[in-house]
Design a protein around this motif. Sequence first.
Motif, mmCIF file in Angstrom:
data_model
loop_
_atom_site.group_PDB
_atom_site.id
_atom_site.type_symbol
_atom_site.label_atom_id
_atom_site.label_comp_id
_atom_site.label_asym_id
_atom_site.label_seq_id
_atom_site.Cartn_x
_atom_site.Cartn_y
_atom_site.Cartn_z
ATOM 1 N N UNK A 183 0.821 -1.214 0.000
ATOM 2 C CA UNK A 183 0.000 0.000 0.000
ATOM 3 C C UNK A 183 0.856 1.265 0.000
ATOM 4 N N UNK A 184 1.805 1.314 -0.907
ATOM 5 C CA UNK A 184 2.722 2.460 -0.979
ATOM 6 C C UNK A 184 1.937 3.720 -1.365
ATOM 7 N N UNK A 185 2.141 4.759 -0.571
ATOM 8 C CA UNK A 185 1.440 6.014 -0.835
ATOM 9 C C UNK A 185 2.462 7.071 -1.277
ATOM 10 N N UNK A 186 2.012 8.307 -1.283
ATOM 11 C CA UNK A 186 2.865 9.410 -1.740
ATOM 12 C C UNK A 186 4.168 9.465 -0.939
#
Lengths: 446, 513
Positions: free
Chosen positions: B93-96
């Motif tokens: 769930x890699x985000x900004x």
Amino acid sequence: MYDELEFSHCSHSKDPIIGCALEGVANVIAGIKDVSIIIHSPQGCASTVATAFDKHEIDFTRRKVGCTRLFETDIIMGASEKLASMIREADRTFNSKVMFIVGTCSADIIGEDIDGLCREMQPEIKARLIPVMAGGFRGDSFAGIDMGLEALLPLIPKQEIKLVNKVNLILPQSNLNPTWQADLLWVKEVLREMGVDVLSVLPHNMALEELEEAGLASANILLSHDAGYKFVRKLEERHQIPFILGDVPLPVGLSNTARWLRAAGGYFGAEEKAEEIITRGEKLVVDTLRKRALMIIPRYRNCRVALSADATLGIGMVRMLFEELEMIPELVLLHSGTQEARELLVNELNELGLTSGVAFSVDGYQLKQAISEAKTDVVIGSAWEKYMAEEAGIKTSFDLLSPTNRDVYMDRAYFGYEGMLNMLEVFGNDWERSYRSKAINWEQFA
Amino acid sequence: MSIETTFSDSIVFHGPLSELYQLAKEGKIKTSLQGSHTRPCKFWTATKILSGIQNSVIIAHGPSGCAFGVKKAYKLTNSRNSGSPYEAVISTNIDMKGVVYGGEKELKGAIREVDNKYHPDVIFVSTSCATGIIGDNVDAVVDSLKDEVNAEIMTIHCEGFAGEYRSGFDLVFKQLVRLMEPRDPKRTAALAKSVNIVGGKMGPERTEVDTDVKELVRLVEGMGAHINSVIAGNCTLEELKNAPSVAVNCTLCLDLGYTIGKEMKETFGTPLNSTILPYGISATERWLREAAKYLGMEDEAEALIASEYGAIQQEIEDAKAQLEGKLAIVEAHDAIKALSIAHMLEKDFGMRVVIYNFHPWSTEARETSIDYLLETGMDPEVLITKGTLKFGKYESMKQTEEELLAFLGSVDPASTVYFGSSLSYPAIPVVDLNAILNRPRFGFRGALKVAQCILTSMQYSFRPRSWLTKKMVFPEQSQGLASASSLTPKWSEEAPDCTLYAAERRKGRCMMN
């Protein structure tokens, strides 16, 4: 107060049950008529965009999607030229009025200047170019819906006048009814009966020109509890269009439908008409169930339920299950977690005196854990929860929501009175099937 | 274009397959897929194979959409069609923030959590576009945790941009060999009468449908041999470890089976039986005889062939009597099947075959099958029309349909049979081998199904095609656009084998082209 469930081993790993921001952005774009989309991405992302077109059931002869199919050299060297050629080719082939140029993770991270390219190319391109950067890492599909709506905001001109009894309906597609179009239709119909016209449906089957009229509306009604709140608030700030009916659950079940209709009737001065619709609708439900479904009384009374749903339908269903069907919603597992949805659900649970186990923005692991541990009598959700219930040894599950394994040819609302009957029909059929044995060996009766 | 337009104007290529193949290799015909013809990316194809390994968990290191997409398409299709339990596909769930500062910490945490909460036999860490571009050192993270986690763990570098559709299949099939253990005397003795079926995709086949894999298993067992594993069709880690010690690897899909079979042969010396998809009598006999050679079961194979063929001989001969010398138009939307069907129609039924609209892109994706076909002396005609190569157009769409009708205008309808989708409407017998009722298609029973399907289509060819279904496919106000992703959902729902998948109930697309 509800009991917010806690799950271990979930800080870094997620088993997602909803898509990424790209899907949300595409979900907004696919709701606009006569558009084409160029996805500036590796080819796998095209399937995410296709999901959005599927959601709106855009005819397969009218889908206009191109993808730049980025490969390694494009990532290293940049691919603006590739995008420019595709825009030209798509403009010649698709003849659409508007072309959205959507950058996904790769284009977003390597810093492709989609805005600049669109500005530069606009004079030679017939279609109006609208750039949107939608890296999947920018959030989940609900966040993507908000990003997509944000991209529409500049296209809505300020209007000095407001038209009385004209409304915009926002985000009908953010709803897990497999045929959510019927919910939209129900809302339009009851509003029409109350003398209220719909100016724009933002965005479903909407011409881009309709956006220009959206600013004339005297109210906005958000048809989702999962997304769209930022958008309606911005419309309130910038266009002075009030966001109404935000403090009641959407019209799911008898009580909530009546509350929603009364709130709408009150706002538009159509109280009598609202009461008429309520009386007629409640009679329909009672008469139908008396004739065809008396068995639901002993069947459902005090039946312990795990409910997994989007906030749009899930919040309203809690009251319907508890008050009207006398079921006990022990678990309420919502797929999103906006502050507004949390507050609405808390109010509902408090009013009903329920201390259900609740989780927001659940993932697949959490759903499965909660269902397995609670061991309720029934699970309500989609086909996925049905698989989880089977594994947990729960005999009965209602395959009500998307994605469903049921074939649904005709649109069936879940909002309103017929909507409640439609849901109960699914409950009834799944209940029947769950007690029909396939395991009994016929030979023993020979 | 209208039907009246001269058909020759529509032709891009008309000649033998070998010529097309050569032109493609020399770069004299455009082989790239147009931007409207997207296929699953390398990440998708890699995870499709990984989805066929029991008690393994895929951690997709990247934003959640990649994991969600493949789970919907593969794992949940397994649940629906095959009754397998719900299985997760995990995302870091890699985000900004992760994109800016790196996601290695998240990955470490995810690996530990997955090991703790799922207790898998194997963890596959697959990279996505986002984490590939930002340069997370996934190998280092995985290496650092190898001793800590209970599961075996492997990195799969399958960023969506890092290769064509086919590359994800090949990558995983090659890497799976690293989970295997060398042949040893004890195992080879125990597995002397066993085979692996290699090149399968995506999970279990516990379904009421008579799938092609089931038919191959039935034939192998009918010979008196055993199946160690279908790789990767619901295989276990234990089966994979033992896999090199079998008597022979037999390919299910020639292209993909060849990749893993060759790798196992080079690494462990496991023999390989690689022939074309066993459509029809001739291909099935060859498939069985090759397998029997390594099993030392030639007599058993001959007895099985005699018995199986004996049971269907009459119907096959009836079909041959009606088909011999006739023209077969084989639609090539599904390239590998088209090649195999061409092989069957020529070898078993003596038909003259024209493969219609074989996209030049497939010359690369289906290189192994083409090589095999040419090496065995077959060189069918290929006809490619403009519609197939046009941007925004594909499969059952107006232009290729009209081009097909125009082409058929130049041939004798009484002596021509169309092998392709029933969503095409030529006024000649249409044989749709994708229909659920026509399974299995492999083996002798498959040959019988094919023969029956052909005979039925010919018997009822007097009936005009339904105006209802034709209007469904080609609406009057059609803009002429259509995509595979839109037209195949029903097939993918109904065909619970490795060839098709459906992302959701009403969605999906064919994966074999």
